[in-house]
Design an enzyme around this catalytic site. Structure first.
Site, PDB file in Angstrom:
ATOM      1  N   LYS A  83       0.869  -1.171   0.000  1.00 16.49           N
ATOM      2  CA  LYS A  83       0.000   0.000   0.000  1.00 16.49           C
ATOM      3  C   LYS A  83       0.908   1.224   0.000  1.00 16.49           C
ATOM      4  CE  LYS A  83      -1.266   2.694   3.019  1.00 16.49           C
ATOM      5  NZ  LYS A  83      -1.107   4.000   2.344  1.00 16.49           N
ATOM      6  N   GLU A 103      11.828   0.623   8.605  1.00 19.15           N
ATOM      7  CA  GLU A 103      12.734   1.740   8.274  1.00 19.15           C
ATOM      8  C   GLU A 103      12.040   2.996   8.775  1.00 19.15           C
ATOM      9  OE1 GLU A 103      15.652   1.758   7.106  1.00 19.15           O
ATOM     10  OE2 GLU A 103      15.852  -0.284   6.341  1.00 19.15           O
ATOM     11  N   CYS A 121      14.590  10.558   5.113  1.00 16.46           N
ATOM     12  CA  CYS A 121      14.810  10.140   6.511  1.00 16.46           C
ATOM     13  C   CYS A 121      16.274  10.146   6.883  1.00 16.46           C
ATOM     14  CB  CYS A 121      14.169   8.783   6.767  1.00 16.46           C
ATOM     15  SG  CYS A 121      14.576   7.582   5.525  1.00 16.46           S
ATOM     16  N   GLU A 154      12.507  15.270  14.177  1.00 18.38           N
ATOM     17  CA  GLU A 154      12.843  15.210  12.749  1.00 18.38           C
ATOM     18  C   GLU A 154      12.174  16.382  12.021  1.00 18.38           C
ATOM     19  OE1 GLU A 154      11.355  11.613  10.906  1.00 18.38           O
ATOM     20  OE2 GLU A 154      13.117  11.503   9.619  1.00 18.38           O
TER      21      GLU A 154
HETATM   22  P1  ADP Z   1       4.480  10.632   6.967  1.00 16.78           P
HETATM   23  O1  ADP Z   1       4.046  11.438   8.167  1.00 16.78           O
HETATM   24  O2  ADP Z   1       5.827  10.974   6.494  1.00 16.78           O
HETATM   25  O3  ADP Z   1       3.464  10.568   5.877  1.00 16.78           O
HETATM   26  P2  ADP Z   1       3.629   8.088   7.932  1.00 16.78           P
HETATM   27  O4  ADP Z   1       4.353   7.114   8.787  1.00 16.78           O
HETATM   28  O5  ADP Z   1       2.413   8.738   8.497  1.00 16.78           O
HETATM   29  O6  ADP Z   1       4.713   9.159   7.502  1.00 16.78           O
HETATM   30  O7  ADP Z   1       3.212   7.437   6.533  1.00 16.78           O
HETATM   31  C1  ADP Z   1       3.948   6.434   5.881  1.00 16.78           C
HETATM   32  C2  ADP Z   1       2.971   5.412   5.343  1.00 16.78           C
HETATM   33  O8  ADP Z   1       2.243   4.856   6.426  1.00 16.78           O
HETATM   34  C3  ADP Z   1       1.946   5.934   4.359  1.00 16.78           C
HETATM   35  O9  ADP Z   1       1.702   4.945   3.366  1.00 16.78           O
HETATM   36  C4  ADP Z   1       0.710   6.126   5.235  1.00 16.78           C
HETATM   37  O10 ADP Z   1      -0.501   6.044   4.498  1.00 16.78           O
HETATM   38  C5  ADP Z   1       0.836   4.948   6.171  1.00 16.78           C
HETATM   39  N1  ADP Z   1       0.176   5.117   7.471  1.00 16.78           N
HETATM   40  C6  ADP Z   1      -0.166   6.257   8.104  1.00 16.78           C
HETATM   41  N2  ADP Z   1      -0.736   5.988   9.306  1.00 16.78           N
HETATM   42  C7  ADP Z   1      -0.736   4.638   9.437  1.00 16.78           C
HETATM   43  C8  ADP Z   1      -1.166   3.709  10.462  1.00 16.78           C
HETATM   44  N3  ADP Z   1      -1.695   4.145  11.608  1.00 16.78           N
HETATM   45  N4  ADP Z   1      -0.994   2.391  10.234  1.00 16.78           N
HETATM   46  C9  ADP Z   1      -0.428   1.943   9.086  1.00 16.78           C
HETATM   47  N5  ADP Z   1       0.003   2.747   8.097  1.00 16.78           N
HETATM   48  C10 ADP Z   1      -0.149   4.077   8.263  1.00 16.78           C
END
Ligand code: ADP
Length: 475
Positions: free
Chosen positions: A168, A243, A277, A377
């Site tokens: 995803k 990561e 990152c 960050e």
């Molecule tokens: P950023 O803040 O840089 O977008 P995230 O960790 O929120 O970093 O997002 C990275 C990925 O994780 C994206 O694909 C996002 O849709 C997904 N994501 C965001 N929240 C969740 C969650 N609670 N559980 C699983 N995946 C998530």
């Protein structure tokens, strides 16, 4: 979680409009997947695994190599798509496409090097054989900052190992992911071997971590979400690779080549507008050369042009979205309120009509430990400078964080360089090098920056299970 309870209900919305962060325009509209559709895909990958895991390494290698070739043949189009949905300058996007494709090429080769062992037994009539097998169906969740490469360094080793794979991508940048998968199917990789779905992150996370047919979850993104995924994976004891975030220190020693340090600091700090990152988050500079280094850096940074990544002269593209923009601006405001001086930049704009957000490359001096930017960050083009006197003080400052992804230092003194590299608690170290990421090397963090490594010969390990066979021969 009951995986069928939301059958047919779209998780995100029925469709998602993907926006160009530089203009606010709709790049494309994509259909989102329901829980039922994602579950059906996982079931299909589970069946696909029965066949794919039994293919020869040569067969998998050939298909991965064909996928690599197909991506390379379409690199210009893919790079344009990355710039349109992510905002990074076109030249950087093109670099990402090649870098991303290289993971497929590398793991096409590594597929043929999954070796086992025979071990001498303590009884004359026993034989011990150790083999490695693909772990099963792998589920990935990836971020928007490298829409192509963060996927290939997971799908490459997964498929090479004989696993099947579902991803995803981030809702900000799904178009690159879908196009890459289309090129993979066109190259001959079966649809029951890999799939790309789009839905709400949290719900997909819950589905992936609890799904009985998924054996491994691999994630690139924030530490907060990574921790949630690790916690949720406990109920089915899934293998996890993470990561996560970073807060990279960049140390400039008194014996550094300052021009090289300036050039490489810019390469590290301002790539993708600081939205990586591993990018330098804190510049830790020896007080004897801090004045000269800062003025050289400020001069070079003030030349970086901000704007739409499709304009060839632009070095700093937009910030991905308002949430990211607000976080960066908050860090600048907090630092200035607490006494930091803006040596260059400090400007940020958001277009009220389009929501396009830009932050001008910024260097802050007169920084102290009380400022948010020294701990959180940034994910933006802002660099605070602090000074040090002794090398141990620099190391203490550098290690004073729960993160441990990347660290950089600049010195021509080999003894001091070895001392730094041995004492910095980071998974990736750049010595006179602001761009250490490469497919041949293991990438990953210590402490709260992650679990596992991607790339290198280590990159395939976490997609393999170890099996030990003890054979007792007839007496
Ligand atoms: P950023 O803040 O840089 O977008 P995230 O960790 O929120 O970093 O997002 C990275 C990925 O994780 C994206 O694909 C996002 O849709 C997904 N994501 C965001 N929240 C969740 C969650 N609670 N559980 C699983 N995946 C998530």
């Amino acid at each position: 979680m009951d995986i069928t309870e939301n059958q047919g209900r779209p998780l995100l919305k029925d469709t998602l409009a993907v926006l160009n962060p530089a203009t606010g325009e709709v790049v494309d509209t994509v259909k989102c997947d329901s829980i039922g559709e994602i579950n059906a895909k996982i079931v299909s990958l589970h069946h696909g695994f029965q066949k794919w895991s039994k293919t020869t390494a040569d067969e998998r290698s050939i298909l991965l190599r064909k996928w690599y070739d197909n991506i390379m043949a379409h690199q210009q189009d893919l790079a344009k798509l990355i710039t349109l949905e992510n905002g990074k300058p076109f030249k950087e996007a093109l670099g990402e496409v090649v870098y991303a494709a290289k993971y497929l090429e590398w793991f096409a080769e590594e597929a043929k090097r999954i070796y086992g062992r025979t071990v001498p037994a303590s009884s004359a009539n026993k034989r011990i054989i150790v083999t490695r097998e693909p772990i099963g169906v792998v589920a990935a969740i990836t971020p928007w900052n490298f829409p192509a490469a963060m996927i290939t360094r997971k799908v490459g080793p997964a498929l090479a190992a004989g696993c099947t794979f579902i991803v995803k991508p981030a809702p900000d940048t799904p178009l690159t992911a879908f196009e890459m998968f289309r090129l993979g199917y066109e190259a001959g990789i079966p649809e029951d071997v890999m799939g790309c779905v789009l839905a709400d992150g949290k719900q997909v996370g819950e589905l992936f971590t609890s799904h009985p047919l998924i054996r491994k979850v691999t994630f690139t993104g924030s530490t907060a979400v990574g921790k949630e995924l690790i916690k949720n994976s406990a109920s089915t004891v899934k293998n996890v690779s993470m990561e996560l975030g970073g807060h990279a220190p960049l140390i400039v020693d008194k014996e550094a080549d300052l021009d090289l340090a300036v050039q490489q600091t810019i390469a590290s700090k301002f790539r993708n507008a600081g939205q990586t990152c591993i990018c330098a988050n804190r510049l830790i500079v020896h007080e004897a050369i801090a004045g000269v280094f800062t003025s050289k850096l400020v001069q070079a940074v003030s030349l970086l042009k901000v704007g739409n990544g499709l304009d060839e002269s632009v070095a700093i593209g937009p910030i991905i979205n308002k949430k990211g923009f607000n976080k960066i601006v908050n860090q600048i405001k907090d630092a200035v309120k607490k006494g930091a001086k803006v040596a260059t930049g400090g400007k940020y704009i958001v277009d009220d009509d389009t929501n396009a957000c830009f932050v001008y490359p910024t260097i802050l001096t007169n920084v102290d430990d009380s400022m948010i930017i020294m701990h959180e960050e940034t994910f933006g083009p802002v660099a605070p400078i602090v000074t040090f006197q002794s090398i141990d003080e620099a190391i203490r400052l550098a290690n004073d964080t729960p993160y441990g992804l990347a660290a950089y230092f600049f010195t021509e003194n080999v003894s001091r360089g070895m001392y730094l590299s041995e004492n910095l608690q980071y998974g990736v170290i750049g010595w006179n090098d602001g761009g250490p990421s490469t497919v041949q090397a293991p990438f990953g963090g210590m402490k709260e920056s992650g679990i596992g490594r991607e790339g290198g010969s280590e990159g395939i390990e976490s997609y393999l299970e170890v099996k030990y066979v003890s054979i007792k021969l007839a007496d």
